[in-house]
Design an enzyme around this catalytic site. Structure first.
Site, short mmCIF file in Angstrom:
data_model
loop_
_atom_site.label_atom_id
_atom_site.label_comp_id
_atom_site.label_asym_id
_atom_site.label_seq_id
_atom_site.Cartn_x
_atom_site.Cartn_y
_atom_site.Cartn_z
CE LYS B 85 -3.80 -1.96 2.80
NZ LYS B 85 -4.88 -2.12 1.84
N GLY B 157 -10.45 -2.63 8.91
CA GLY B 157 -10.04 -2.79 10.30
C GLY B 157 -11.18 -2.84 11.28
NE ARG B 169 -27.71 -4.24 -0.47
CZ ARG B 169 -28.06 -5.44 -0.90
NH1 ARG B 169 -28.23 -5.66 -2.19
NH2 ARG B 169 -28.25 -6.42 -0.05
N GLY B 218 -13.65 -5.03 5.91
CA GLY B 218 -14.57 -5.52 6.94
C GLY B 218 -14.94 -6.98 6.80
N GLY B 239 -8.32 -8.41 5.32
CA GLY B 239 -7.27 -7.71 6.03
C GLY B 239 -7.07 -8.31 7.39
CB SER B 240 -7.89 -6.91 10.69
OG SER B 240 -7.61 -5.63 10.13
#
Lengths: 196, 298
Positions: B85, B157, B169, B218, B239-240
């Site tokens: 990133k 995160g 959407r 998320g 990610g996390s």
């Protein structure tokens, strides 16, 4: 019965391969055909040809095992059109223990033979039987470092062998499904239909 | 044969690289050990970071490009592509990553923006870029700048998929709403969306974004990943959600299989059994406005 083709749809550029086959069949004037995604062993039934697409060979190999597709693919009786990761998977020997090769073509393949994405390139190459320069797209591409007896080399560049044919099967380091030229697809299908 | 005129970094090679990721899971990792776990689990690529987004939130301060030493360590550890990133607009961080040989750059709102006016001119680079988007206008502006791949921003995160759902959407819904409209109507809508008209016309004609479209921000469980796939994502970034869960190896494998079988609830049920604790997560509504990452760089 018409022509039935499949594309192994576990991971990678599946929709591009479906479009690639469809475009070639139209160019060839075929009237009765279907191209389907293949995700489980039963989908292989009645297929004349199957594309194994580009993607990550470690990922696809793992998913072939998880989906019970190893034996059905290794014993597939139609022609296989394998590009990039597909070329790694149809080989007999691969330089990475995470990939379990299908052993359909007697050759040793090196993954990422040119290096990383920054070494990805496009160039005009000559392909045996095509009779004109062919624009080839190499993306983190493999090469064949050895080919066995009975494996016909269709294209070779300085780095190694980048296109081969064995019986009905064809394996390519590059991605004919990404460009607009249907030439290589047509070559594969003509050979599949007529044996020439 | 000798090859004349090799061309590197063309638009087709950049978008083609992104196409090879389709149907895959790209996992955030912070060291070589995590990268190997991700690769063994079937990740198509890894995102090399100094901290995963949940820890960036905790740490606060200015979040920047990771230390090149960490990125190189991860590149040495795995054979799959490595992404990293950069801050929005920070083209020198991008030049650094390109020189390291990173396979794709994420110009990311997860890091603190370096430029509040402009994104990086991505066409000037030979390395492909992925960028976040919350709606169709944002996605097309990024593609116009040269992004070879789009991902929903979601809310990184948090372990809360609600924002990724909203953004997917927005994008897919807008494309559906424009089907059947005349070129004139589409061009007029392009002005409202602040999107280049020709790109919007192309998108409506194709019925999807003209580049690969992943979901991110998320995703914490196999069900979350399959949800995004059923909504039209070409693949997911996690990610996390993996290395903040109770059993990262198992979670990583489960998410890979859930993406492969996204439309088969039986398989998703099977891989979801006994996964242990997913990451705890944050209710997005409790975030202060300055803690919401998705508003950065529109």
């Amino acid at each position: 019965m018409g022509v039935r083709l499949g594309v192994l749809a576990l991971q990678g550029d599946v929709s591009e391969h479906i479009l690639g086959f469809e475009r070639a069949l139209r160019v060839m004037g075929e009237a009765d055909w279907a191209v389907i995604p293949v995700r489980k062993p039963g989908d292989l039934e009645g297929l004349h040809g199957l594309a194994i697409p580009g993607g990550e060979s470690t990922t696809i190999s793992r998913l072939i095992g998880k989906n019970g597709l190893f034996e059905p693919l290794a014993g597939f009786e139609g022609g296989i059109f394998a590009t990039c990761a597909g070329m790694v998977l149809v080989a007999d020997r691969v330089d990475d223990p995470r990939v379990k090769p299908l052993g359909l073509i007697d050759m040793a393949v090196q993954r990422n033979a040119f290096g990383r994405q920054r070494e990805s390139f496009e160039a005009d190459i000559s392909v045996r039987g095509l009779g004109r320069p062919y624009r080839a797209y190499f993306i983190r591409a493999p090469v064949a470092t050895e080919t066995g007896r009975g494996v016909e080399v269709l294209a070779k560049i300085d780095a190694g062998v980048v296109a081969v044919r064995k019986g009905k099967h064809m394996a390519l380091s590059f991605h004919p499904e990404l460009g607009n030229d249907p030439g290589i697809h047509v070559m594969f299908l003509e050979h599949l239909f007529t044996g020439k | 044969m000798k090859l004349e005129e090799l061309r590197f970094g063309t638009e087709l090679l950049k978008r083609g690289f992104a196409s090879m990721q389709k149907g895959g899971v790209i996992m955030d990792v912070v060291n070589a050990e995590q990268a190997r776990i991700a690769e063994d689990a079937g990740a198509v690529a890894v995102m090399a970071l100094e901290r995963v987004p949940a820890d960036i939130r905790k740490a606060g301060g200015v979040a920047r490009m990771a230390d090149p030493a960490i990125i190189l360590e991860i590149m040495d550890a795995v054979s799959i592509p490595v992404m990293a990133k950069v801050r929005i607009g920070h083209f020198v961080e991008a030049q650094i990553l390109e020189s390291l040989g990173v396979d794709m750059i994420d110009e990311s709102e997860v890091l603190t923006p370096a430029d509040e006016e402009y994104h990086i001119d991505k066409k000037a680079f030979s390395v492909p870029f992925v960028c976040g988007a919350r709606d169709l206008g944002e996605a097309l502006r990024r593609i116009h700048e040269g992004a070879a791949m789009i991902r929903t921003k979601g809310e990184a995160g948090t372990g809360n998929v609600v924002e990724a759902v909203r953004h997917m959407r927005n994008i897919m819904g807008e494309i559906r709403a424009l089907q059947g409209k005349t070129p004139q109507e589409i061009t007029s809508r392009a002005r409202e969306l602040e999107a280049p008209p020709d790109l919007l016309l192309e998108t409506v004609k194709m019925g999807r974004l003209p580049v690969v479209n992943f979901s991110a921000g998320g995703i914490a469980t196999p069900a979350d990943a399959a949800l995004m796939m059923q909504m039209g994502a070409d693949g997911v970034f996690v990610g996390s959600g993996i290395f903040h869960s109770g059993n990262p190896e198992k979670m990583a494998r489960a998410i890979v299989e859930a993406v492969n079988h996204y439309d088969d609830p039986k398989v998703i049920a099977e891989v979801s059994r006994g996964l242990g604790q997913p990451m705890k997560g944050i209710d997005v509504h409790t975030l202060r406005e300055d803690e919401v990452l998705q508003y950065r760089g529109c």
